[in-house]
Every structure is written in structure tokens, then in C-alpha cells.
Write a protein that holds these residues in place. Structure first.
Motif, mmCIF file in Angstrom:
data_model
loop_
_atom_site.group_PDB
_atom_site.id
_atom_site.type_symbol
_atom_site.label_atom_id
_atom_site.label_comp_id
_atom_site.label_asym_id
_atom_site.label_seq_id
_atom_site.Cartn_x
_atom_site.Cartn_y
_atom_site.Cartn_z
ATOM 1 N N LEU A 89 -23.563 -18.007 -15.447
ATOM 2 C CA LEU A 89 -23.408 -16.551 -15.794
ATOM 3 C C LEU A 89 -21.778 -16.048 -15.401
ATOM 4 N N VAL A 90 -21.207 -16.573 -14.491
ATOM 5 C CA VAL A 90 -19.815 -16.091 -14.287
ATOM 6 C C VAL A 90 -18.800 -16.689 -14.813
ATOM 7 N N ARG A 91 -19.160 -17.907 -15.405
ATOM 8 C CA ARG A 91 -18.004 -18.930 -16.068
ATOM 9 C C ARG A 91 -17.113 -18.192 -17.236
ATOM 10 N N GLY A 92 -15.969 -18.181 -17.118
ATOM 11 C CA GLY A 92 -15.215 -17.503 -17.973
ATOM 12 C C GLY A 92 -14.741 -16.046 -17.712
ATOM 13 N N ARG A 93 -15.595 -15.415 -16.881
ATOM 14 C CA ARG A 93 -15.365 -14.104 -16.781
ATOM 15 C C ARG A 93 -15.151 -13.952 -15.112
ATOM 16 N N SER A 94 -14.876 -15.075 -14.326
ATOM 17 C CA SER A 94 -14.671 -14.612 -12.808
ATOM 18 C C SER A 94 -13.220 -15.787 -12.507
ATOM 19 N N MET A 95 -12.613 -15.429 -11.475
ATOM 20 C CA MET A 95 -11.645 -16.333 -10.959
ATOM 21 C C MET A 95 -11.694 -16.147 -9.250
ATOM 22 N N GLN A 96 -11.552 -17.425 -8.757
ATOM 23 C CA GLN A 96 -11.216 -17.187 -7.276
ATOM 24 C C GLN A 96 -9.809 -16.864 -6.869
ATOM 25 N N VAL A 97 -9.843 -16.100 -5.811
ATOM 26 C CA VAL A 97 -8.425 -15.462 -5.512
ATOM 27 C C VAL A 97 -8.310 -15.604 -4.135
ATOM 28 N N ARG A 98 -7.096 -15.360 -3.444
ATOM 29 C CA ARG A 98 -6.838 -15.459 -2.034
ATOM 30 C C ARG A 98 -7.360 -14.013 -1.481
ATOM 31 N N LYS A 99 -7.887 -13.999 -0.331
ATOM 32 C CA LYS A 99 -8.238 -12.829 0.457
ATOM 33 C C LYS A 99 -6.781 -12.237 1.079
ATOM 34 N N LEU A 100 -6.680 -10.680 0.785
ATOM 35 C CA LEU A 100 -5.322 -10.389 1.104
ATOM 36 C C LEU A 100 -5.666 -8.920 1.745
ATOM 37 N N LYS A 101 -4.745 -8.381 2.639
ATOM 38 C CA LYS A 101 -4.885 -6.969 2.832
ATOM 39 C C LYS A 101 -4.189 -5.940 1.360
ATOM 40 N N VAL A 102 -5.154 -5.262 1.155
ATOM 41 C CA VAL A 102 -4.422 -4.503 -0.173
ATOM 42 C C VAL A 102 -3.632 -3.384 0.147
ATOM 43 N N PHE A 103 -2.648 -3.088 -0.402
ATOM 44 C CA PHE A 103 -1.752 -1.928 -0.424
ATOM 45 C C PHE A 103 -2.474 -0.826 -1.048
ATOM 46 N N PRO A 104 -2.633 0.461 -0.457
ATOM 47 C CA PRO A 104 -3.394 1.647 -1.000
ATOM 48 C C PRO A 104 -2.694 2.437 -2.099
ATOM 49 N N VAL A 105 -1.819 1.740 -2.913
ATOM 50 C CA VAL A 105 -1.176 2.613 -3.985
ATOM 51 C C VAL A 105 -1.012 1.654 -5.215
ATOM 52 N N GLU A 106 -1.009 2.344 -6.316
ATOM 53 C CA GLU A 106 -0.880 1.662 -7.759
ATOM 54 C C GLU A 106 0.492 1.650 -7.959
ATOM 55 N N ALA A 107 0.921 0.705 -8.338
ATOM 56 C CA ALA A 107 2.447 0.432 -8.702
ATOM 57 C C ALA A 107 2.565 0.504 -10.185
ATOM 58 N N ILE A 108 2.663 1.483 -10.566
ATOM 59 C CA ILE A 108 2.963 1.937 -11.971
ATOM 60 C C ILE A 108 4.332 1.900 -12.499
ATOM 61 N N VAL A 109 4.607 1.167 -13.376
ATOM 62 C CA VAL A 109 5.932 0.978 -14.124
ATOM 63 C C VAL A 109 5.743 1.539 -15.684
ATOM 64 N N ARG A 110 6.865 2.247 -15.910
ATOM 65 C CA ARG A 110 6.798 2.922 -17.273
ATOM 66 C C ARG A 110 8.041 2.481 -18.091
ATOM 67 N N GLY A 111 7.995 1.921 -19.116
ATOM 68 C CA GLY A 111 9.001 1.179 -19.959
ATOM 69 C C GLY A 111 9.461 2.559 -20.858
ATOM 70 N N TYR A 112 8.389 3.060 -21.393
ATOM 71 C CA TYR A 112 8.296 4.091 -22.755
ATOM 72 C C TYR A 112 7.718 5.227 -22.061
ATOM 73 N N ILE A 113 8.171 6.590 -22.777
ATOM 74 C CA ILE A 113 7.735 7.611 -22.151
ATOM 75 C C ILE A 113 6.567 8.196 -23.174
ATOM 76 N N THR A 114 5.354 8.180 -22.607
ATOM 77 C CA THR A 114 4.168 8.325 -23.411
ATOM 78 C C THR A 114 3.088 8.960 -22.408
ATOM 79 N N GLY A 115 1.750 9.453 -23.092
ATOM 80 C CA GLY A 115 0.812 9.877 -22.002
ATOM 81 C C GLY A 115 1.140 11.002 -21.015
ATOM 82 N N SER A 116 0.572 10.959 -19.876
ATOM 83 C CA SER A 116 0.635 12.166 -19.181
ATOM 84 C C SER A 116 2.117 12.195 -18.755
ATOM 85 N N ALA A 117 2.865 11.113 -18.875
ATOM 86 C CA ALA A 117 4.473 11.251 -18.680
ATOM 87 C C ALA A 117 5.256 12.014 -19.570
#
Length: 308
Positions: free
Chosen positions: A97-125
Motif C-alpha cells: 500500500l505504501v510502496r512508492g509513496r513512503s520513505m523512512q526518515v530520521r526522527k529529529l526535533k523540528v524547527f517551528p518556522v518555514e524557511a522560504i526562499v524567493r528567487g523571483y517576485i511573484t504571488g503574495s510577494a
């Protein structure tokens, strides 16, 4: 024959830790998680009531591809990716059921920010720039036009909201107050380096990555900042075809901007319980598949056959 669309997955062999807009997260052991990506799709922070064919597989396979590419192109980069192989603790039917749509990953402490990078000015920016000459409150050079490149990519973080809530744009200084000065500086540095490496790789394959968002975690044993979650997918990035790019107008795209435009045009932006017409779901799927093939050099079907 229609491709089955998987919007809900329940695994009895592993405890579920969380269910997000697109992914379900399961615990494997003290150090390992299973990310399972459904075919759900969200726009304007609302999940559509139906899904996009093969989307979960495309997001998983494209992220795995990027984790390998970026680890080679960004010196010192650590990622949470371990393997695409389903855990042996899953029952055989659940592995299928999950083959192809799943991956095993390391368990880590997640930082509570989205790190957004913009190369071009579009959308809300672009809207903010038109009104105030700023992006995320940061002054920008005069004379930028819609969809033009910034002189250099900029880091514009946001908060990471709970499911059903909205992310809020913040400045790098505000992000530093959330995660701490030392970690904030490293997150910003890594986000910009990863974006620049990914954008160069994609441009060689006739895709412009206009902007993207990354997530990072902390390996508390080594105090290293690690790239996590999905990376440079059509869900987390704006992908434009380089051969049709033209400054001063909206661009064609390989991402879910197509869906956002349909919602806006039909007065459905932010509405709950919206079902996409079949032609919108299929056209979105085609864009995702096109992006995958350009970036990886193979079709999603070929990638999935290799994992069978």
C-alpha cells in the motif's frame, strides 16, 4: 483504466503520530519515522475533498531524488532521508500500500518556522511589493516587475501553523527570536544554499524554481541542522517552464498554482469541501508528472517499476 486516487491510508502495524494536509506520519522506532504521502492536495490552506492521481508517489520520488542531488551539491548538507524501502515491520499488504509513496526518515526535533526562499517576485510577494516596495517587510530595489528575478535570492520565513490555521509571514529577525540567533543564521544560510543549488540544477532541465519553502530539524545528538520533510516539489515550490518565461506577467506552471487559479476564478478560494472537476485534477497531475520527468529524466511509472 483509471488510476486509483489514495486520499486516506490507515496502517495497523505502526502507531500514527500525525496526519497533515498531505502526509501521514508513523513511528517505526526511537530514531526512525515513516512518512506516507497521500494523493490529497491543499490550496490556500484548505484540503480539497478529492485528490490528484499519482501525486503521493510523485512527491515522494521527487523528494528522494532531490535529497540525493543536494547532498552531492551542497557541501556539509545533512538530510533526514534514509530509504524508500517500506519497513519490514509492516504487514505485506501494508508494504504494498505504501510502496512508492513512503520513505523512512530520521526522527529529529523540528524547527517551528518555514524557511522560504524567493528567487523571483511573484504571488503574495509581488502584491506586497506593488503596494509598499517591500517583501515580508524587507525593502526591495525599485523597478522590479512581476515575475522578475531578485538581484539575489532572498530569505523570507514564515511561522508554521497547525493544520487548519494560516502561516504568517515574518522577518528573519522575528524567526531568530523563535529558534534562537545561532540556529536562525544557519537555517538561513542553508536555505539559500540549497535553493541556489536546486535552482541551478532545475534550470539545466528547463525549469525555473521561482520560490520554495524548506523545513529543517535539529539532530540533538550532534547539534547539526538537517534538511527535512519534502524538498523542492510542486507542492512546496513554484515551478515555471524556462522556455516560456517572460517578465511582466503570470507564468505557466508545473505546480498547484493551476489549482489556485481555478479556485480563485470560481470564487472558491479558501472554501471548505471543494471537489475539483476531473479535468482540473488530471491537468494538475499532468503538470506534476511533467516536472518529475524533466527533473529526474524518467517517468513516474518507470520510477515505480524500479521499486516494485
Amino acid at each position: 483504466m483509471a488510476i486509483p486516487v489514495v486520499t486516506s491510508i490507515e496502517l495497523s502495524s505502526l502507531p500514527k503520530l500525525a496526519s497533515g494536509k498531505v502526509r501521514d506520519l508513523y513511528n517505526i522506532d526511537d530514531k526512525t519515522l515513516l512518512f506516507v504521502t497521500t494523493d490529497r492536495i491543499s490550496a490556500y490552506d484548505v484540503i480539497m475533498s478529492n485528490g490528484v492521481p499519482l501525486k503521493g508517489a510523485i512527491l515522494t520520488q521527487i523528494s528522494a531524488h532531490w535529497f540525493r542531488v543536494l547532498a552531492e551539491r551542497v557541501p556539509g548538507l545533512k538530510t533526514h532521508f534514509l530509504t524508500l524501502t517500506p519497513p519490514a515491520t509492516l504487514a505485506p499488504a501494508e508494504q504494498d500500500l505504501v510502496r512508492g509513496r513512503s520513505m523512512q526518515v530520521r526522527k529529529l526535533k523540528v524547527f517551528p518556522v518555514e524557511a522560504i526562499v524567493r528567487g523571483y517576485i511573484t504571488g503574495s510577494a509581488w502584491k506586497e511589493y506593488e503596494a509598499h516596495g517591500t517583501v515580508h517587510g524587507l525593502p526591495q530595489p525599485a523597478g522590479l516587475r512581476q515575475c522578475s528575478p531578485f538581484p539575489r535570492p532572498i530569505y523570507t520565513p514564515s511561522t508554521k501553523a497547525e493544520l487548519g490555521q494560516h502561516d504568517e509571514n515574518i522577518t528573519p529577525a522575528q524567526a531568530a527570536k523563535i529558534v534562537g540567533e545561532r540556529y536562525a543564521a544557519r537555517i538561513e544560510e542553508l536555505a539559500l544554499r540549497v535553493y541556489e543549488a536546486g535552482a541551478a540544477y532545475a534550470r539545466e532541465r528547463c525549469i525555473i524554481i521561482a520560490d520554495t519553502k524548506f523545513e529543517f530539524g535539529l539532530d540533538e545528538e550532534t547539534d547539526e541542522i538537517v534538511l527535512i520533510d519534502e524538498v523542492l516539489t510542486p507542492d512546496s515550490s513554484r515551478f515555471w517552464p524556462a522556455d516560456g518565461y517572460e517578465v511582466g506577467r503570470d507564468q505557466d506552471s508545473f505546480d498547484k498554482q493551476f489549482l489556485r487559479n481555478w479556485l480563485t476564478e470560481n470564487g472558491l478560494k479558501g472554501k471548505e469541501g471543494v471537489e475539483m472537476p476531473a479535468e482540473i485534477a488530471e491537468a494538475t497531475a499532468a503538470r506534476y508528472q511533467d516536472a518529475f520527468q524533466r527533473l529526474t529524466g524518467r517517468t513516474i511509472d518507470e520510477a515505480l517499476v524500479e521499486l516494485a
